[in-house]
Design an enzyme around this catalytic site. Structure first.
Site, PDB file in Angstrom:
ATOM      1  N   HIS A 297       0.854  -1.193   0.000  1.00 45.30           N
ATOM      2  CA  HIS A 297       0.000   0.000   0.000  1.00 45.30           C
ATOM      3  C   HIS A 297       0.895   1.250   0.000  1.00 45.30           C
ATOM      4  CE1 HIS A 297      -3.149   2.719   0.611  1.00 45.30           C
ATOM      5  NE2 HIS A 297      -3.569   2.413   1.812  1.00 45.30           N
TER       6      HIS A 297
ATOM      7  N   HIS B 221      -1.194   0.622 -11.784  1.00 48.07           N
ATOM      8  CA  HIS B 221      -2.186   0.874 -10.752  1.00 48.07           C
ATOM      9  C   HIS B 221      -3.428   0.105 -11.148  1.00 48.07           C
ATOM     10  CE1 HIS B 221      -4.927   2.979  -8.086  1.00 48.07           C
ATOM     11  NE2 HIS B 221      -3.864   3.425  -7.454  1.00 48.07           N
TER      12      HIS B 221
ATOM     13  N   ASP C 283       3.396   7.550  -6.935  1.00 47.67           N
ATOM     14  CA  ASP C 283       4.597   7.267  -6.162  1.00 47.67           C
ATOM     15  C   ASP C 283       5.879   7.512  -6.951  1.00 47.67           C
ATOM     16  OD1 ASP C 283       3.066   6.280  -3.960  1.00 47.67           O
ATOM     17  OD2 ASP C 283       2.763   4.429  -5.087  1.00 47.67           O
TER      18      ASP C 283
END
Lengths: 398, 398
Positions: free
Chosen positions: B241, B280, B334
Site C-alpha cells: 500500500h 495501478h 509514487d
C-alpha cells in the site's frame, strides 16, 4: 445477500473498471478468504476450532494448547508443547518504558483500558528489533511473542486502574495462572486459574468477526504483525463488537435486585430496548460458550457470595427466551462471561481487554493464514457524489 | 469478479447461515458502501474529489480547503474556512509525553517511522479527555484535531530520526508551511510550502484503498476515531500500500547514474522484476497525480542541483512506457513524489508518514461518512478445515 447492480444504472457510478459488480452493503453474504481455523454451525449451536468442539477444548485443553491448535492446525505432541510453552514463557516480560506508559496512563482522567492496550501493544513493536523482519519464521515468532505479552500488558492495565505498580510475570506458572498472579499480586486458587483458562479458550477464535477481519485486511497489505494486532484491538474496542460483557454487568447493577428483574426486562422489551448478551448473527440457538460459562457462573458466584447477579441473570434469561427464544434470540457468550469475571474480583473495564487476551490467538493464526495465501483486500465504494463541481472562487461562494 | 458458490458443493462449508453466498477472494468486485468522496475514471486518467478534478485542486486550493471539501462535501465560504482553519491551528500542539516517546524511539535501534507514528497517534487518545465522546459533533471535532496533529507527530518523527529535539508548531503558518517549519526548524521558501501543500492534496483521498477500507471497517464497530486512524496507519504501513515512493528512491540510488538507467530497466524487465512506481489497479493511463508531480520534480531537482534523479526517472519512464504502456502500465503518484520530496531535503523514511499526513483527510471524511449510515462490515470465511478432529490425549499423539 449480495445483489448485482446493473452497469447501465444511471443513478450510480462504478468505481474501478466497468462490468458486473456486486453490491453487498457491509459485505454481508460475501466470502473474503478460505480458513481452516473455526466454524460455527448456528442451527446446532456448535462451535469447532479446527474440527474440535469448544466443549472438548474447554474440558480437556489449555489456552496454550488451543492457541497452538489454531496456529498450526494440529494438536501438539508432548515435545512440541514443551518447546512452544517455553517460548511463550520466555517472552512474558515487557520493557520498563511500556510499564511506565501504562502506569502514567492510569493516573490520567481519560483512561479507556482498550485505548491503553492499543497503544501499549503498538509501542512494544518500537522496542522489538525483530518486529520488521519479513519472513514466515519471524512472523511466527512474533505471533508467540504477542500471545504471551498481551497478558502482561492487560494485567499491568488492571493494576494501573487501581493505582498499583505492575507485578512482573513469573515463568513457572501457566498463561492463565500467571495472568491472575500479575493482576492480583498473589497466586490464586487453582480453580480460578482454570476458569480464566477456559475464558481464554472460549474467546480464542470465532470465524470472521470484525476484529479478525480487520487483522486480515491489514495483513493483506503485507504490513507487520504488530500493526495487524493493533488494528484488531481498535476494532474490538467498538461497542458493536467487544464490550457487550461490560454492558451485561452494567445492566445487572442497574436492576440491582432479583425482585425487580422480571418487571425490568418486561419493561425493557416493551420499550424495545436492546438487552445486552442476547442474540447473535450466527447462532440460532443457545451459544455453546454461554452453556459452559453458565456452569462456572453458578460455582463462582456461590464461592464469592455473589449469587445475586446470577439469580438476576437467570430471570432475564427466562423472560427473554419466553419472549424471543423462538426467534433465535438466546444468551450469547457475553451474557455469562461478565458474571464469571466479576465473581473472580475482576472489574468490568478489563472484560474487553481479557477478550483481546483470548482472541489474540485467533488474530495471529488468521494473520499467518492470510500471509500464506495472500491477496490484498480490495473492495470498492459506490461513488454517489457529483460528477462535476465547479471550483468557485472563495469570495463568490454563497 | 465475484463468483457464486453453490450451496451443495461438498468440498466446502458455508460459514454462517446457508444460502447463496458470493466468494470474492480479496473482495474484488464487491462494493461495500456508498461514498461521495472521490472517484477515479481509470480510462480517462481522471481523479475527482467530490466532483472537482485533482488538477484544479492542486492549482487553486489548499490542503486545508481540500480536507474541508472531503469532510463536508462542499467548498467552504470565507467565514467557514476562517473558523475551520482557526480550529486546525489551535489543535496543533501535542502533549510533552508524546514528544518524549517520539524522541526516545528515535534513539532506539529498531525505529520504523510508521510504527512510531502508529503508536504516537494511539497515545494521543489517552491524553484526550474527549476521545471517547460518542456524538457526531465530538466525532467531527476529533477529525479536525487528528488532521492537525498528524503533521506535528510526523515532523517530530523526522527530527527524532536525526537526533534533534522537536520544534513546536507555530499558529501563524499554513498547515504545509508549519509542517516544514517544524521539520527543518526554520521557515522555508514559500515555493516549498506550496509544493508540500500540493503533495498533501494529491494524497488526501483515493477511493477504496486498503487503509481507507480499514478505517471504515473499524468505524463500523462504532469504535472511536483514533482507533480507526491507528488502523489506517497500520494498513498504510504495508509495502503493498504505502511505501512504494520510498522504493522508487531506493531504485534510483541503486541505478546511481543516468548512463546505467536504460540497461538497468531492460535487465529488470527481462528478469520480470517489479519496477516500483508503475501501474495501478484503477488507472489504465497516466496517473493524473504523477503529471502534476512531474512538473514540480523538474522545478525542484533543478533548484536543488539534483537533476540526476529526474533524468534517471525519465529514462525509466520512457523504457517502461515503450514496453508496457500499451498494457496500461504507466507511472503512478509514487513515481515522482519521492523525487520531489527528496529534492526538498526530506529523507525517504518520512515519505510514507507524509502520505499518511495527506490521507488522514480522506480517512476521517470516510469515517464520518461510515458513521452517518453505518452497517457493520461482516464478510465471511470459507471453512476448509476438518469437520471432526478427535482430541487425542497428549501422550498418544504421534
Amino acid at each position: 445477500m449480495a445483489t448485482t447492480v446493473a452497469s447501465h444504472d444511471p443513478q450510480v457510478k462504478y468505481i474501478g473498471k466497468p462490468g458486473e459488480v456486486s453490491f453487498a452493503r457491509g459485505l454481508e453474504g460475501v466470502i473474503v478468504a478460505e480458513s481452516t481455523k473455526s466454524y460455527v454451525d448456528g442451527n446446532a449451536g456448535r462451535l469447532i476450532y479446527h474440527g474440535i468442539p469448544i466443549e472438548v477444548l474447554a474440558e480437556r485443553s489449555t489456552f496454550e494448547e488451543t492457541a497452538f491448535l489454531l496456529l498450526y492446525d494440529k494438536l501438539p505432541t508432548e515435545d512440541e508443547l514443551e518447546i512452544y510453552q517455553m517460548r511463550l514463557r520466555q517472552y512474558r516480560e515487557i520493557p520498563d518504558e511500556v510499564y511506565q506508559f501504562i502506569s502514567c496512563a492510569g493516573r490520567r482522567y481519560n483512561f479507556h483500558a482498550m485505548a491503553v492496550l492499543r497503544t501499549a501493544i503498538s509501542m512494544l513493536a518500537t522496542f522489538d528489533d525483530l518486529a520488521e523482519e519479513d519472513t514466515m519464521v519471524a512472523y511466527e515468532r512474533e505471533a508467540i511473542k504477542l500471545i504471551s505479552r498481551m497478558a502482561t500488558v492487560v494485567a499491568a492495565i488492571g493494576r494501573a486502574r487501581k493505582g498499583l505498580p505492575p507485578v512482573h510475570p513469573r515463568p513457572d506458572l501457566s498463561h492463565a495462572a500467571n495472568f491472575l498472579y500479575m493482576l492480583f499480586g498473589e497466586e490464586l486458587d487453582p480453580l480460578l486459574a482454570r476458569v480464566m483458562d477456559v475464558i481464554l479458550i472460549l474467546h480464542a477464535d470465532h470465524e470472521c468477526n470484525a476484529s479478525t477481519f480487520t487483522v486480515r485486511a491489514i495483513t493483506s497489505t503485507l504490513s507487520d504483525l504488530y500493526s495487524a494486532v493493533v488494528g484488531g484491538i481498535a476494532a474490538l474496542k467498538g461497542p458493536l463488537h467487544g464490550g457487550a460483557n461490560e454492558e451485561v454487568m452494567r445492566m445487572l447493577y442497574e436492576i440491582g435486585d432479583v425482585e425487580h428483574a422480571e418487571a425490568w426486562v418486561r419493561r425493557a422489551l416493551a420499550r424495545k430496548r436492546k438487552i445486552p448478551g442476547f442474540g447473535h448473527r450466527v447462532y440460532k440457538t443457545y451459544d455453546p460458550r454461554a452453556h459452559i460459562l453458565r456452569r462456572y457462573a453458578l460455582q463462582l458466584t456461590q464461592r464469592a457470595g455473589k449469587e445475586k447477579w446470577l439469580k438476576i441473570a437467570e430471570v432475564i434469561e427466562r423472560v427473554m427466551i419466553e419472549h424471543l427464544g423462538q426467534r433465535g434470540i438466546q444468551p450469547n457468550v457475553d451474557f455469562y462471561s461478565g458474571i464469571v469475571m466479576d465473581s473472580m474480583g475482576i472489574e468490568s473495564s478489563l472484560f474487553t481487554p481479557i477478550f483481546a487476551m483470548g482472541r489474540i490467538a485467533g488474530w495471529v493464526a488468521h494473520a499467518l493464514e492470510q500471509r500464506r495465501d495472500n491477496r490484498i483486500y480490495r473492495p470498492r465504494f459506490f461513488y454517489v457524489g457529483p460528477e462535476h463541481l465547479e471550483y468557485v472562487p472563495i469570495e463568490e461562494r454563497g
